[in-house]
Design an enzyme around this catalytic site. Sequence first.
Site, PDB file in Angstrom:
ATOM      1  N   PRO A  97       0.824  -1.213   0.000  1.00  0.00           N
ATOM      2  CA  PRO A  97       0.000   0.000   0.000  1.00  0.00           C
ATOM      3  C   PRO A  97       0.861   1.269   0.000  1.00  0.00           C
ATOM      4  CG  PRO A  97      -0.034  -1.056   2.167  1.00  0.00           C
ATOM      5  CD  PRO A  97       0.822  -1.911   1.287  1.00  0.00           C
ATOM      6  N   ARG A 121      -3.346  16.022  -9.371  1.00  0.00           N
ATOM      7  CA  ARG A 121      -4.280  14.897  -9.483  1.00  0.00           C
ATOM      8  C   ARG A 121      -5.668  15.329  -9.970  1.00  0.00           C
ATOM      9  NH1 ARG A 121      -5.890  11.967  -6.137  1.00  0.00           N
ATOM     10  NH2 ARG A 121      -5.695  10.017  -7.269  1.00  0.00           N
ATOM     11  N   CYS A 137      -0.770  29.556 -14.968  1.00  0.00           N
ATOM     12  CA  CYS A 137      -1.334  30.035 -16.218  1.00  0.00           C
ATOM     13  C   CYS A 137      -1.982  28.879 -16.951  1.00  0.00           C
ATOM     14  CB  CYS A 137      -0.220  30.628 -17.064  1.00  0.00           C
ATOM     15  SG  CYS A 137      -0.461  32.356 -17.268  1.00  0.00           S
ATOM     16  N   GLU A 138      -3.093  28.416 -16.452  1.00  0.00           N
ATOM     17  CA  GLU A 138      -3.697  27.196 -16.967  1.00  0.00           C
ATOM     18  C   GLU A 138      -5.135  27.154 -16.452  1.00  0.00           C
ATOM     19  OE1 GLU A 138      -1.317  24.885 -18.352  1.00  0.00           O
ATOM     20  OE2 GLU A 138      -2.846  23.429 -18.876  1.00  0.00           O
TER      21      GLU A 138
HETATM   22  C1  PLP Z   1       3.661  -2.012  -8.206  1.00  0.00           C
HETATM   23  C2  PLP Z   1       2.953  -1.062  -7.335  1.00  0.00           C
HETATM   24  N1  PLP Z   1       2.817  -1.343  -6.032  1.00  0.00           N
HETATM   25  C3  PLP Z   1       2.180  -0.496  -5.183  1.00  0.00           C
HETATM   26  C4  PLP Z   1       1.641   0.679  -5.641  1.00  0.00           C
HETATM   27  C5  PLP Z   1       0.960   1.558  -4.646  1.00  0.00           C
HETATM   28  O1  PLP Z   1      -0.335   1.805  -4.979  1.00  0.00           O
HETATM   29  P1  PLP Z   1      -1.273   2.652  -3.997  1.00  0.00           P
HETATM   30  O2  PLP Z   1      -0.564   3.886  -3.666  1.00  0.00           O
HETATM   31  O3  PLP Z   1      -2.477   2.873  -4.789  1.00  0.00           O
HETATM   32  O4  PLP Z   1      -1.518   1.788  -2.812  1.00  0.00           O
HETATM   33  C6  PLP Z   1       1.734   1.006  -6.998  1.00  0.00           C
HETATM   34  C7  PLP Z   1       1.108   2.214  -7.548  1.00  0.00           C
HETATM   35  O5  PLP Z   1      -0.001   2.161  -8.045  1.00  0.00           O
HETATM   36  C8  PLP Z   1       2.417   0.124  -7.857  1.00  0.00           C
HETATM   37  O6  PLP Z   1       2.565   0.402  -9.149  1.00  0.00           O
HETATM   38  N1  LYS Z   2      -0.097   8.504  -9.276  1.00  0.00           N
HETATM   39  C1  LYS Z   2      -1.399   7.952  -9.275  1.00  0.00           C
HETATM   40  C2  LYS Z   2      -1.516   6.492  -9.091  1.00  0.00           C
HETATM   41  C3  LYS Z   2      -0.496   5.644  -9.772  1.00  0.00           C
HETATM   42  C4  LYS Z   2       0.306   5.016  -8.738  1.00  0.00           C
HETATM   43  C5  LYS Z   2       1.529   4.333  -9.178  1.00  0.00           C
HETATM   44  N2  LYS Z   2       1.360   3.141  -9.969  1.00  0.00           N
HETATM   45  C6  LYS Z   2      -2.363   8.738  -8.404  1.00  0.00           C
HETATM   46  O1  LYS Z   2      -2.123   9.811  -8.039  1.00  0.00           O
HETATM   47  O2  LYS Z   2      -3.404   8.336  -8.103  1.00  0.00           O
END
Ligand code: PLP
Ligand code: LYS
Length: 467
Positions: free
Chosen positions: A321, A364, A395-396
């Site tokens: 996680p 995000r 600026c967006e």
């Molecule tokens: C391989 C892998 N493990 C764990 C995560 C952590 O995911 P999250 O932050 O949604 O728990 C990610 C990102 O999505 C990932 O690509």
């Molecule tokens: N960066 C993304 C999720 C992808 C996590 C990495 N695989 C977010 O903000 O939700």
Amino acid sequence: MRTHEAGALHGDFDYSALRPGWLGVPEDVNTLLPQLWAQNVERADDGVLHIGGISVEALAAEFGTPAYVFDEDDFRARCRAWIEAFEGADVFYASKAFCSKAVLRAAAEEGLFVDVCTAGELAVALAAGLAPARLGLHGNNKSFAELRQAVEIGVGRIVADSFTEIERIEAIAAELGKRPNVMIRVNVGVEAHTHEFIATAHEDQKFGFSLAGGAAYDAARRVIQAEHLELLGLHSHIGSQIFDTAAFEISAARVARLHAKLQTDFSVQIPEMDLGGGFGMAYTSQDDPQPPADIAASLRKIVDEECTAAGIDVPRLSIEPGRSLIGPTMFTLYQVGTVKPVTLAGSAARLYVSVDGGISDNIRTALYDATYSATLASRSSDATPALARVVGKHCEAGDIVVKDEFLPADVAPGDLIAVPGTGAYCRSMGSNYNHVPRPPVVAVRNGEARVILARETVDDLLRLDVG
Ligand SMILES: Cc1ncc(COP(=O)(O)O)c(C=O)c1O
Ligand SMILES: N[C@@H](CCCC[NH3+])C(=O)O
């Protein structure tokens, strides 16, 4: 202080079209919904938001705005909750969500492993003093140098994502006389219900070896038969911000079946299985994440059932996680610069509340249409709630932090606004767009605040401009 007429702001506008669950104008915008805020955040009797007993006014005065404010005890408690729920399994903190020495050290102190996916994240983990054996390395395109470093220092697991990578790891292992633990990233073909950009287990995307197409089986066979590699296990990760437990369960069942088949076909014992991360967190009142214990119970049940049916031992599980550990532990503190009413349909209007950050500290909303909430943090107010949009200074037109929120109609320049749930993928995905330096992260613990990630400065940016 300028106020805005409630009638002109509300009219008979249909708020339910803006955000599911919104039926009308809320009666009270001062109360904090506990599920959206770190555990030590509260609105004190004077109406000001406090974290661990420190007011946001004091934080803004000492550290400036915008700033990410981190509740370290809350993070540690979440680490412990996941470890407890998954007792007997290994919990890896996915450092891509937020990566700094203090946070990785705290995770390690609470007993977590850490996963990294670039040399940069690896460098932070090593600088934090973490043992390489407690790290995992991910990524769909790890460079030769990244793989070499991982093998050389003994990173605990390398998750292979392509046949090219398996060949590279083997060549490096042979050269260095090592036998690294390799996991195979399996694309289980599960359509998780989340934004398309953050789903990672449908067929047509870049991560992993396809289970359905047989590539995952072939990749595992290659590792089993490789002279210098150890197959530690299979790995799956179906995407991010997922609430649908069925998707995790289907994925776990598919991985467990492949695990059993490989053990039988090649008469080997595969010791581990990683079920990835992706567990959703609450950004608004509409999000209802499952407690870690429930997630653990359902995943264990599936894996146990599949292994029993196949007549094999249950492997050691691990999970990764990121968001659910760090996301809820921070809020972003902004100062309001301007407030502009804009007419919507009929007599309804919206307040555009411009703050001193934006898309550079939280991409995000623009990237995934993510939903956040906001509250007036430097005071409470009895003014009528007004439909507002918290926007940045870039600026967006898409520079939106919180798309739809009710804020007191008297919100005004100089007020502080707090946006909760910004611990994951905000600072880590931050940018310098418009040469806006990235905000600091201020950790609060035991009633004390300290900077754990310093504010970037324009001088930092100018130093890179060597032309
Ligand atoms: C391989 C892998 N493990 C764990 C995560 C952590 O995911 P999250 O932050 O949604 O728990 C990610 C990102 O999505 C990932 O690509
Ligand atoms: N960066 C993304 C999720 C992808 C996590 C990495 N695989 C977010 O903000 O939700």
